[in-house]
Design an enzyme around this catalytic site. Structure first.
Site, PDB file in Angstrom:
ATOM      1  N   GLU A   1       0.762  -1.236   0.015  1.00 51.72           N
ATOM      2  CA  GLU A   1      -0.053  -0.030   0.022  1.00 51.72           C
ATOM      3  C   GLU A   1       1.035   1.255   0.215  1.00 51.72           C
ATOM      4  O   GLU A   1       0.623   2.324   0.687  1.00 51.72           O
ATOM      5  CB  GLU A   1      -1.019  -0.125   1.291  1.00 51.72           C
ATOM      6  CG  GLU A   1      -1.902  -1.270   1.001  1.00 51.72           C
ATOM      7  CD  GLU A   1      -2.922  -1.132   2.241  1.00 51.72           C
ATOM      8  OE1 GLU A   1      -2.945  -0.492   3.222  1.00 51.72           O
ATOM      9  OE2 GLU A   1      -4.032  -1.876   2.017  1.00 51.72           O
TER      10      GLU A   1
ATOM     11  N   ASP B   1      -8.584  -8.846   3.898  1.00 51.41           N
ATOM     12  CA  ASP B   1      -8.157  -7.775   4.908  1.00 51.41           C
ATOM     13  C   ASP B   1      -9.160  -7.777   6.176  1.00 51.41           C
ATOM     14  O   ASP B   1      -9.979  -7.014   5.991  1.00 51.41           O
ATOM     15  CB  ASP B   1      -7.952  -6.469   4.187  1.00 51.41           C
ATOM     16  CG  ASP B   1      -7.643  -5.472   5.007  1.00 51.41           C
ATOM     17  OD1 ASP B   1      -6.904  -5.635   6.176  1.00 51.41           O
ATOM     18  OD2 ASP B   1      -7.896  -3.952   4.602  1.00 51.41           O
TER      19      ASP B   1
ATOM     20  N   GLU C   1     -12.241  -2.281  12.144  1.00 51.82           N
ATOM     21  CA  GLU C   1     -12.438  -1.725  11.069  1.00 51.82           C
ATOM     22  C   GLU C   1     -13.836  -2.073  10.082  1.00 51.82           C
ATOM     23  O   GLU C   1     -14.354  -1.125   9.577  1.00 51.82           O
ATOM     24  CB  GLU C   1     -11.115  -1.704  10.353  1.00 51.82           C
ATOM     25  CG  GLU C   1     -11.118  -1.265   9.043  1.00 51.82           C
ATOM     26  CD  GLU C   1      -9.688  -1.244   8.140  1.00 51.82           C
ATOM     27  OE1 GLU C   1      -8.614  -1.682   8.675  1.00 51.82           O
ATOM     28  OE2 GLU C   1      -9.876  -0.685   7.005  1.00 51.82           O
TER      29      GLU C   1
HETATM   30  C1  GCU Z   1      -6.077  -2.188   5.956  1.00 48.94           C
HETATM   31  C2  GCU Z   1      -6.450  -0.859   6.441  1.00 48.94           C
HETATM   32  C3  GCU Z   1      -5.330   0.030   6.348  1.00 48.94           C
HETATM   33  C4  GCU Z   1      -4.011  -0.502   7.239  1.00 48.94           C
HETATM   34  C5  GCU Z   1      -3.849  -1.749   6.190  1.00 48.94           C
HETATM   35  C6  GCU Z   1      -2.407  -2.613   6.964  1.00 48.94           C
HETATM   36  O1  GCU Z   1      -5.710  -2.143   4.448  1.00 48.94           O
HETATM   37  O2  GCU Z   1      -7.610  -0.213   5.769  1.00 48.94           O
HETATM   38  O3  GCU Z   1      -5.546   1.048   7.058  1.00 48.94           O
HETATM   39  O4  GCU Z   1      -2.859   0.084   6.908  1.00 48.94           O
HETATM   40  O5  GCU Z   1      -4.929  -2.687   6.383  1.00 48.94           O
HETATM   41  O6  GCU Z   1      -2.759  -3.498   7.672  1.00 48.94           O
HETATM   42  O7  GCU Z   1      -1.363  -2.296   6.829  1.00 48.94           O
END
Ligand code: GCU
Length: 692
Positions: A294, A368, A396
């Site tokens: 990400e 996730d 979440e």
């Molecule tokens: C999910 C979450 C993110 C977080 C990511 C992670 O995608 O929405 O906010 O950073 O997990 O576990 O790194």
């Protein structure tokens, strides 16, 4: 009984109220005249403080606390060595198997009295044992003949705080960060002690202080000094601190031209940085890192792989005994178009290539933290690498701090899942606790749900998940029900009517949430970004796999992601017989049906209903359960203090409205794909949106 004293939830499960059973109270009073805590360390002082606070409250009378020889009925807390110095040796010595944190609680006759001994090898083990003893009283157990030996099944039991240095929390729903970075190291918020105390009471022994989406400043000397101040607070409670570094720190903080892990100058920079950390925090736990995920930097930016990156950091930590938790939450869909398959494909070929102190940290499921996922296939696929299980305590995707959803059952389903890696019985729990492949280290990480809200977690029922995480991390053989029972008794009441009703609520809440959000293996239908309400139609993200339609694939032909051998073949990442089971419509467990199969709307399920009918049934059942929770809660009004009662009541009403919205939006949306004569919804009703 009318319960009128308002409570704000700050005390969590450490409220120490007198129980409801008079016989028990008499028994406790008879057994506990005096308390002796041996030792002079900060930890011994904490134990003394805890017993002096808890026992008079639980026994409703004064209890003498001393460091002298016991006379009469006493609780004696001391290490095995300290007990021996007093002339107390254990009748049966089980101490060799206790390890550093394990404890014994033993009833034993000595001289002219009956003693309750709480002992172990380290002072921290005594603290954990003391909390366990208090739990026995809080839950009204018989303490006449105690013979308890307990040690953690998992070595590193860590809360991961996705806290940013500006005080915000990623996916935090209970206020701001507990860590007041601006005021550290000089101002120590008393709340840090209460945090540490709550963690120690359930055996959590690590806190990763900053967000995995890291800011480079967290490794600056200024911030390390602040982290060291926190470490000083946490240490006597048996907690170590961990940090989440930014992989490109050598460039951003060190001014190097690269952060390529194969470059000796980069390795040398990390080595020096780690030395600095250990000078400030001698018992520093290690790093938890999100790399090449990400948008976070990582070794692949320079053409190196995850093992190159992990090993370089691990080499810096190794001389100090530090751990490197390398997260496997990666989904580069150029590797595979099915996001669920990506991590396995990147990590399995690296098995055997990691240094000894590297742990690969795997989320419970391959996508996730959805309301329900099958276990992550990596959890059955790495033989030579210790794997940490990462769970998300903060909800979440499960209604955040507004929905009452107890996650004990979800985590048990994962821990008890059989991976068949070494034939049947190769559960995820055995993979994680290291027993399956005889790894010497083991770790479990929970993404924390704590924040600055007075009640810590936003919803008065959300601490049940913090509690369950700690208890399962210590002993994954405990049942979700046992843990719920303990938590309810300590948090709400020992009255059996209250306990039974609340337990039914807690245990039913996760299945209900699955049903009103994503039944039958559906997943990722939440609104974009904040992930709160429903939005199955969402299809506007820059990446395909950030769209909800990518996950459910609803069409006139049916619904569900075909991950069978005819589709993405994600089933092949599981061992037999799971892969064959998941591969076939007839054998795929219905709870994972639309995860692995694209299923026709008219397909009949075990209930005799068609898929479309079953979906309607599930969504409705989920909503009905929430309505029932409201009824139960209202029936307990006089048993609960008004402040907490009203707070929870309001949230339950919101949960009910949200559950109805989920049902409406999802059924309306999916109904569009079904011909009207088969019971589909009228097309094109605009989906109403709920946002926070
Ligand atoms: C999910 C979450 C993110 C977080 C990511 C992670 O995608 O929405 O906010 O950073 O997990 O576990 O790194």
């Amino acid at each position: 009984m009318m319960n009128t004293r308002d409570e704000d939830g700050y005390e969590l499960w450490l409220r120490y109220r007198v129980g409801h059973e008079p016989d028990r109270l008499a028994q406790y009073r008879a057994a506990i005249n005096q308390v002796i805590v041996l030792g002079t360390s900060a930890t011994a002082d904490i134990i003394r403080g805890e017993l002096s606070r808890a026992l008079p409250a639980l026994l409703d009378r004064e209890v003498r606390c001393s460091t002298h020889k016991p006379d009469g009925q006493a609780v004696v807390v001391g290490t095995l060595m300290a007990l021996a110095a007093l002339g107390i040796t254990l009748a049966q010595d089980q101490s060799s198997r206790l390890g550093e944190e394990g404890f014994l609680i033993r009833s034993q006759r000595a001289g002219h009295g009956n003693l309750i001994l709480i002992t172990g090898h380290s002072e921290v083990s005594l603290l954990i044992g003391t909390f366990h003893f208090l739990r026995l009283l809080q839950t009204q157990q018989d303490i006449r003949l105690l013979d308890i030996a307990s040690s953690p099944r998992i070595r590193h039991r860590i809360l991961s705080h996705w806290d940013n240095l500006d005080g915000s929390i990623e996916r935090g729903y209970a206020g701001r960060s507990l860590w007041n970075w601006d005021e550290l190291p000089h101002t120590i918020d008393p709340r840090y002690y209460d945090y540490a105390r709550a963690c120690a009471s359930i055996g959590i022994n690590g806190a990763a202080l900053n967000n995995v989406n890291a800011q480079v400043e967290s490794l600056s000397t200024d911030y390390l000094i602040k982290a060291a101040a926190l470490a000083d607070v946490l240490r006597p409670y048996g907690l170590r601190v961990y940090l989440s570094p930014l992989f490109s720190a050598p460039m951003q903080l060190g001014g190097l031209p690269t952060s390529d892990p194969r470059d000796p100058a980069v390795a040398a920079w990390w080595q020096k940085k780690v030395e600095e950390i250990y000078r400030l925090i001698p018992d520093f736990g290690g790093f938890q890192i999100k790399a090449n995920s990400e948008g976070q930097p990582g070794p692949r930016d320079d053409g190196a792989n995850h093992a190159d990156g992990a090993n370089m950091l691990a080499a810096a930590l190794e001389p100090h005994g530090g751990l490197l938790l390398w997260r496997a939450f990666v989904y580069d869909t150029t590797i595979d178009a099915d996001r669920a398959k990506c991590a396995y494909q990147e990590f399995v070929p690296l098995d055997g290539k990691f240094r000894r102190n590297v742990v690969v940290q795997v989320k419970n499921g391959p996508i996730d933290f959805q309301p329900r996922e099958p276990f992550h296939p990596l959890l059955g696929a790495m033989e030579q690498t210790p794997l940490a299980l990462e769970l998300q305590i903060t909800q979440e995707y499960l209604g955040q701090s507004l929905h009452l959803v107890y996650l004990g059952g979800m985590w048990k389903e994962i821990l008890d899942a059989d991976t068949y890696a070494q034939g049947s019985g190769s559960t995820v729990a055995r993979m994680v606790d290291g027993s399956l492949y005889q790894h010497s280290t083991s770790s479990i990480v929970g993404v924390a749900n704590t924040g600055s809200d007075r009640n810590w977690c936003g919803h008065h029922f959300a601490p049940a998940n913090w509690y369950a995480f700690g208890r399962l991390a210590w002993d994954h053989t405990l049942s979700a029900e046992t843990i719920a029972d303990e938590w309810i008794r300590a948090t709400w009441s020992n009255d059996s009517r209250v306990v039974d009703q609340l337990k039914a609520m807690l245990l039913g809440s996760w299945p209900a949430c699955i049903d009103y959000m994503t039944p039958l293996g559906l997943h990722h239908l939440m609104q974009e970004g904040h992930h709160y309400g429903p939005d199955p139609a969402f299809n506007a993200a820059p990446r395909q796999d950030w769209n909800n339609v990518y996950y459910h694939r609803a069409a006139a032909t049916g619904v569900g992601f075909d991950r069978s051998s005819r589709g993405s073949n994600a089933v092949s990442q599981y061992h037999s017989p799971l892969r064959e089971q998941f591969d076939q419509l007839a054998t795929c467990p219905e709870k994972f049906l639309l995860w692995f199969q694209h299923v026709s709307w008219t397909h009949r399920l075990s209930s005799g209903r068609t898929l479309w009918e079953e979906l309607q049934q599930r969504y409705t059942g989920g909503v009905e359960f929430v309505a029932e929770m409201i009824g139960v809660w209202q029936s307990l009004e006089t048993d609960i203090d008004p402040q907490r009662y009203e707070h929870v009541r309001q949230r339950l009403m919101q949960q009910r409205d949200n559950a109805r919205l989920w049902r409406e939006v999802c059924l309306n949306y999916f109904g569009r794909f079904i011909p009207r004569e088969k019971g589909g919804a009228a097309p094109d009703q605009p989906a109403s949106h709920h946002s926070r």
